[in-house]
Design an enzyme around this catalytic site. Structure first.
Site, mmCIF file in Angstrom:
data_model
loop_
_atom_site.group_PDB
_atom_site.id
_atom_site.type_symbol
_atom_site.label_atom_id
_atom_site.label_comp_id
_atom_site.label_asym_id
_atom_site.label_seq_id
_atom_site.Cartn_x
_atom_site.Cartn_y
_atom_site.Cartn_z
ATOM 1 N N TYR A 23 4.458 39.507 -37.426
ATOM 2 C CA TYR A 23 3.672 40.008 -36.188
ATOM 3 C C TYR A 23 3.209 41.533 -35.966
ATOM 4 O O TYR A 23 2.656 41.683 -35.110
ATOM 5 C CB TYR A 23 4.098 39.269 -34.840
ATOM 6 C CG TYR A 23 4.552 37.767 -35.167
ATOM 7 C CD1 TYR A 23 3.052 37.040 -35.312
ATOM 8 C CD2 TYR A 23 5.302 37.132 -35.173
ATOM 9 C CE1 TYR A 23 2.968 35.646 -35.494
ATOM 10 C CE2 TYR A 23 5.355 35.815 -35.340
ATOM 11 C CZ TYR A 23 4.456 35.051 -35.601
ATOM 12 O OH TYR A 23 4.551 33.578 -35.857
ATOM 13 N N ASP A 88 -10.613 21.170 -25.768
ATOM 14 C CA ASP A 88 -11.817 20.238 -25.003
ATOM 15 C C ASP A 88 -12.135 21.372 -23.920
ATOM 16 O O ASP A 88 -13.460 21.315 -23.379
ATOM 17 C CB ASP A 88 -11.232 19.214 -24.367
ATOM 18 C CG ASP A 88 -11.101 17.846 -25.368
ATOM 19 O OD1 ASP A 88 -11.634 18.018 -26.485
ATOM 20 O OD2 ASP A 88 -10.544 17.141 -25.141
ATOM 21 N N HIS A 101 -5.735 35.473 -34.963
ATOM 22 C CA HIS A 101 -4.388 35.203 -35.322
ATOM 23 C C HIS A 101 -3.669 36.469 -36.165
ATOM 24 O O HIS A 101 -4.444 37.212 -36.932
ATOM 25 C CB HIS A 101 -4.033 34.129 -36.314
ATOM 26 C CG HIS A 101 -4.335 32.869 -35.629
ATOM 27 N ND1 HIS A 101 -3.476 32.259 -34.912
ATOM 28 C CD2 HIS A 101 -5.292 32.076 -35.889
ATOM 29 C CE1 HIS A 101 -4.073 31.094 -34.582
ATOM 30 N NE2 HIS A 101 -5.342 30.871 -35.076
ATOM 31 N N LEU A 102 -2.591 36.911 -35.875
ATOM 32 C CA LEU A 102 -2.126 38.157 -36.528
ATOM 33 C C LEU A 102 -1.777 37.888 -37.671
ATOM 34 O O LEU A 102 -1.920 38.688 -38.726
ATOM 35 C CB LEU A 102 -0.684 38.638 -35.616
ATOM 36 C CG LEU A 102 -0.936 38.996 -34.111
ATOM 37 C CD1 LEU A 102 0.114 39.146 -33.232
ATOM 38 C CD2 LEU A 102 -1.678 40.444 -34.137
#
Length: 147
Positions: A23, A88, A101-102
């Site tokens: 990350y 939803d 997303h990393l």
């Protein structure tokens, strides 16, 4: 002036210390500060919110609609692979969003390959580390100016 909302899901508050080989070493606060400055440089506003609780993210999405948020950037973390409720909520408010997303989730464990959001997102950016957030904001700025 457009209003952007950056949402971050579970465990992203640990950025900088959690598995930096995956990350990176930047903290979530550093990423958020950079994005706020990036938005401001283009005459826009960016708010950020992180939670480890699914219901808090859902409630923040609902509030975004009432607040006139124009675009959402979301790193749902592990909720990517599990949360129909978050899907939803995003569909319910009809605010365009980019999934971020990393890491490249497709290069990781098989259970991370399924996203409940990707097929309804305006776009998906992954695997580019913190730069992915900046690229997502650039795209969101471009898309809001286009409309």
């Amino acid at each position: 002036m457009a209003k952007f909302l950056l949402l971050n899901g579970p465990n992203l508050n640990l950025l900088g210390t959690r598995e930096p080989q995956i990350y990176g070493s930047q903290t979530l606060a550093q990423i958020c500060d950079t994005l706020r400055e990036q938005a401001k440089a283009h005459g826009h506003v960016l708010e950020d919110f992180q939670s480890n609780a699914e219901h808090e993210l859902v409630e923040r999405v609902h509030r975004a609609s009432r607040e006139g948020i124009d675009f959402i950037l979301i790193n749902p973390g592990a909720f990517t692979h599990t949360s129909i409720a978050l899907r939803d909520a995003l569909l319910g408010v009809a605010i365009p969003f980019i999934e971020v997303h990393l890491s490249n989730v497709h290069a990781r464990e098989p259970f991370r390959h399924k996203s409940y959001l990707s097929d309804v997102a305006r776009g998906v950016i992954m695997g580019l580390g913190p730069k992915g957030y900046a690229l997502a904001l650039d795209a969101a700025i471009h898309l809001t100016q286009k409309n």
